[in-house]
Design a protein around this motif. Structure first.
Motif, short mmCIF file in Angstrom:
data_model
loop_
_atom_site.label_atom_id
_atom_site.label_comp_id
_atom_site.label_asym_id
_atom_site.label_seq_id
_atom_site.Cartn_x
_atom_site.Cartn_y
_atom_site.Cartn_z
N MET A 1 57.19 29.49 78.12
CA MET A 1 55.86 29.40 77.52
C MET A 1 55.74 30.44 76.42
N THR A 2 54.97 30.17 75.42
CA THR A 2 54.70 31.16 74.39
C THR A 2 53.23 31.53 74.43
N ASP A 3 52.97 32.82 74.31
CA ASP A 3 51.60 33.29 74.22
C ASP A 3 51.04 32.86 72.89
N GLY A 4 49.86 32.32 72.89
CA GLY A 4 49.26 31.88 71.65
C GLY A 4 47.85 32.35 71.53
N SER A 5 47.02 31.57 70.90
CA SER A 5 45.66 31.93 70.67
C SER A 5 44.79 30.79 71.14
N GLY A 6 43.57 31.07 71.48
CA GLY A 6 42.75 29.96 71.86
C GLY A 6 41.40 30.36 72.33
N VAL A 169 46.61 39.92 85.96
CA VAL A 169 46.69 38.47 86.11
C VAL A 169 47.53 37.87 84.99
N GLN A 170 48.00 36.67 85.24
CA GLN A 170 48.63 35.88 84.19
C GLN A 170 47.66 34.79 83.78
N ILE A 171 47.58 34.53 82.48
CA ILE A 171 46.65 33.54 81.94
C ILE A 171 47.46 32.45 81.25
N PHE A 172 47.23 31.21 81.64
CA PHE A 172 47.89 30.08 81.00
C PHE A 172 46.86 29.22 80.28
N ALA A 173 47.13 28.92 79.02
CA ALA A 173 46.37 27.90 78.31
C ALA A 173 47.01 26.56 78.64
N GLU A 174 46.24 25.65 79.22
CA GLU A 174 46.81 24.41 79.74
C GLU A 174 45.99 23.20 79.31
N LEU A 175 46.61 22.04 79.42
CA LEU A 175 45.90 20.78 79.39
C LEU A 175 45.39 20.48 80.79
N ASN A 176 44.45 19.55 80.88
CA ASN A 176 43.88 19.25 82.19
C ASN A 176 44.89 18.63 83.15
N ASP A 177 46.00 18.09 82.62
CA ASP A 177 47.02 17.53 83.50
C ASP A 177 48.01 18.59 83.99
N PRO A 208 50.56 24.88 69.49
CA PRO A 208 50.80 23.62 68.76
C PRO A 208 49.69 22.58 68.97
N ILE A 209 48.92 22.70 70.07
CA ILE A 209 47.81 21.78 70.31
C ILE A 209 46.67 22.59 70.90
N PHE A 210 45.49 22.00 70.92
CA PHE A 210 44.35 22.67 71.54
C PHE A 210 44.48 22.59 73.06
N TYR A 211 44.20 23.69 73.72
CA TYR A 211 44.24 23.65 75.18
C TYR A 211 42.89 23.15 75.71
N ARG A 404 37.41 27.88 69.08
CA ARG A 404 38.14 26.99 68.17
C ARG A 404 37.82 27.34 66.74
N PRO A 405 38.82 27.40 65.85
CA PRO A 405 38.52 27.64 64.44
C PRO A 405 37.81 26.44 63.84
N GLN A 406 36.88 26.71 62.94
CA GLN A 406 36.19 25.64 62.25
C GLN A 406 37.06 25.13 61.11
N SER A 407 36.71 23.99 60.58
CA SER A 407 37.48 23.38 59.49
C SER A 407 37.57 24.32 58.30
N GLY A 408 38.78 24.47 57.78
CA GLY A 408 38.98 25.31 56.61
C GLY A 408 39.40 26.72 56.93
N SER A 409 39.31 27.13 58.21
CA SER A 409 39.75 28.48 58.56
C SER A 409 41.21 28.43 58.97
N GLY A 410 41.78 29.58 59.20
CA GLY A 410 43.16 29.60 59.66
C GLY A 410 44.01 30.66 59.04
N GLY A 411 43.47 31.48 58.15
CA GLY A 411 44.23 32.59 57.64
C GLY A 411 45.28 32.23 56.61
N GLU A 412 45.26 31.00 56.06
CA GLU A 412 46.21 30.64 55.02
C GLU A 412 45.86 31.39 53.74
N ILE A 413 46.90 31.79 53.00
CA ILE A 413 46.67 32.66 51.85
C ILE A 413 47.61 32.30 50.72
#
Length: 617
Positions: A1-6, A169-177, A208-211, A404-413
């Motif tokens: 698993m990779t730690d990500g953001s969410g 604790v360990q925290i996992f970002a997961e899908l409902n399945d 890579p996807i929304f949790y 969740r980031p809103q449309s147009g955000s994301g730190g691209e530069i």
């Protein structure tokens, strides 16, 4: 698993287990609210139930959280010319040039980054939140006592590592399945279910996807993997300092969690941390096994930054693998004092952050032919827990936050639009004015305990990754440097600053080189001298047939040519002479004509006492 953001996109379930007499933060779920997923196969609740263990943090009193917006400079940097021509040529050694204080966007320092599929702390995009809080921590205590609420008694400090482990604790970002997307670590800070972690662990950035849910795994035994027990929501979130708090509301079936009585870790005062203090660090690495890991080390340094404060980071010499991000760093009294935050370790422990910042092959050029220097291969940056105090106050209101980031955000530069500099130096920074406390200087005396760099900027994007890499006499000083930091200063402004040193212990003598990276690309660099140096007069004599428009002096240990020593309108005609004031030292010298063609280039020129610098054809 990779730690990500969410963040959290779960429905708003009714909280369970709220202490008697305390109102819940939200009402019952709407009729069509979905329930979280089913428990994992073989799920068994953990057996530990520490009797009488109380949290230092009171349950929420109710009421609305107050969001305080961060103030960032908006004035464009004066004096730089965005239309200034980019320099070229100038010999093989150094290629990043500054023109009249304006940044020439030519990267002399390249970065090699290996993408990982294991571990944690992959770079995340800039989040947009519904609430932003300031990061100036409220006072906790000024002694060694535990911070407690008037509604809960003081508890014995868990000084044993096994006892402390129950609060991690360990925290996992997961899908409902049950599909796991990334993981991180956290610390229980309130018995009714508040958990402190990193913002990038819980930011729902879609990479890579929304949790769909955040699952909290509790530690029953240190020699066994943690057990999935609860689903939590984000109740406080500040990407500026990469800290967040989640709260447990339901069990794995979506039912109210009931009375939790979790083993919360007491919170200490990170302002009392001193150089050399021992730290014990726990978390779930994501590499090297599924059980909790323990390491320890000493506090090795501090860094400070505008917008965060005098102690933006606590550095440690402990080797902390990725995945521990968001985890626990405790002092000898068993108090939580810092949160492991910066990471760049991949599967099997390989270093993933390796930068070409030195002329390792001695050919006079810093380029792809040089060996990269491993930097920040493992976690060594800890966020002081005092920075979490506003978040704790916000979390006690129990209001769920969408990350969740809103449309147009994301730190691209667009790096071609980025301008940083010129870099100026001072002995310290005044947080109220963002100016050097004793004025700008090129020389810091022996015994100086801090070196601060100030720069103007334009074209930046909040959330983009940037680095401030300090070197001394050509050697990278990780304890002074900041890696993979999220930019928080807005698109443009003046007098942003970063500092090296803790303000108490003298900086080692030498020539300090600061290089600023944005999105992995070296942007600009400058040097400051620490020790018994003096300003000297240098007579520049042009014995060539060409007009010299740019003269650059750079210490041999620096990776770049320095600023133009002439004023913006000054040139030196053929046969002419000019006098400049510079720090007396040994320099590499580059003279260029008005088209940036090299007129002359010299190395290791001794100008310690000043004197004549003859430019000859």
């Amino acid at each position: 698993m990779t730690d990500g953001s969410g963040g959290n996109q779960n429905s708003f379930p009714q909280p369970g287990g709220w202490p008697p007499g305390q109102p819940g933060p939200i009402g019952p779920p709407p009729p069509d609210a979905p329930t979280p997923g089913s428990p994992s196969p073989g799920f068994q609740p953990p057996s530990f139930q520490p009797p009488g263990f109380q949290s230092p943090i009171a349950p929420p009193p109710g009421g609305d959280a107050t969001a305080v917006m961060r103030q960032t400079p908006t004035t464009p940097p004066p004096g730089y010319d965005p239309n200034a021509p980019a320099p070229s040529g100038g010999g093989g050694k150094k290629k990043g040039l500054l023109i009249g204080g304006a940044l020439a966007a030519v990267a002399a320092v390249t970065v090699g980054v290996v993408m990982v599929t294991g571990g944690d702390d992959k770079p995340s995009t800039a989040p947009t939140t519904t609430a932003v809080v300031t990061t100036t921590a409220a006072p906790i205590t000024s002694d060694d006592s535990t911070t407690t609420s008037s509604t809960e008694p003081t508890t014995p400090l868990p000084t044993g590592v096994d006892d402390i482990a129950h609060s991690v604790v360990q925290i996992f970002a997961e899908l409902n399945d049950g599909t796991q997307i990334w993981s991180g670590s956290g610390t229980i800070i309130a018995s009714y279910g508040l958990i402190l972690t990193n913002a990038h662990v819980v930011e729902n950035n879609g990479d890579p996807i929304f949790y769909e849910r955040l699952v909290v795994y509790l530690t029953d035994r240190a020699d066994q993997p943690p057990t999935p027990m609860y689903i939590a929501d984000v109740v406080a979130f500040d990407p500026d300092v990469d800290l967040a708090i989640i709260q447990i509301f339901t069990d794995m079936n979506g039912n109210p969690a009931g009375e939790l009585n979790l083993p919360a870790l007491p919170i200490g005062d990170s302002d009392l941390i001193n150089l050399g203090d021992n730290l014990r660090i726990l978390g779930f690495p994501g590499i090297g096994g599924e059980t909790i890991t323990f390491t320890q080390g000493a506090v090795s340094g501090f860094t400070s930054e505008a917008g965060v404060g005098d102690r933006a980071w606590v550095k440690t010499d402990a080797t902390i693998a990725g995945g521990n991000s968001g985890g626990t760093a405790v002092n000898d009294q068993g108090q939580l004092v810092a949160i492991p935050t910066q990471a760049s370790a991949g599967a099997d422990g390989e270093v993933t952050d390796c930068r070409v910042v030195q002329d390792t092959n001695g050919d006079g050029s810093i380029d792809q032919n040089d060996t990269c220097i491993p930097i920040g291969g493992f976690l060594n940056g800890l966020r002081p827990v005092n920075l979490a105090q506003p978040l704790i106050q916000q979390a006690q209101q129990g209001q769920i936050i969408d990350t969740r980031p809103q449309s147009g955000s994301g730190g691209e530069i667009d790096l071609e639009s980025v301008f940083l500099g010129p870099i100026r130096f001072g002995a310290d920074a005044d947080p109220a004015t963002n100016l050097p406390t004793a004025g700008e200087t090129e020389i810091l005396p022996a015994g100086a305990a801090k070196a601060c760099a100030f720069f103007d900027y334009e074209g930046m994007v909040d959330g983009v990754k940037w680095d401030a890499v300090w070197s001394r006499d050509g050697e990278v000083v990780e304890d002074y440097s900041m890696f993979e930091n999220d930019w928080i200063g807005g698109p443009q402004g003046i007098d942003w600053w970063v500092c090296a040193g803790n303000g108490v212990d003298p900086l080692p003598l030498g020539i300090y080189d600061l290089t600023l990276f944005v999105d992995g690309e070296g942007i600009t660099s400058a040097v400051v001298f620490v020790g018994n140096y003096a300003m000297v007069g240098i007579n520049v004599i042009n014995n060539t047939s060409s007009e010299v428009c740019y003269l650059r002096l750079s210490p041999p240990t620096s990776g770049r040519w320095g600023n133009d020593e002439f004023s913006s309108e000054q040139t030196l005609p053929a046969g002419g002479t000019a006098t400049i004031m510079e720090v007396g030292s040994v320099y590499d010298v580059l003279a260029q004509d008005c088209d940036l063609n090299t007129v002359a280039e010299y190395y290791d020129v001794d100008l310690t006492a000043g004197g004549d610098l003859v430019i000859s054809g």
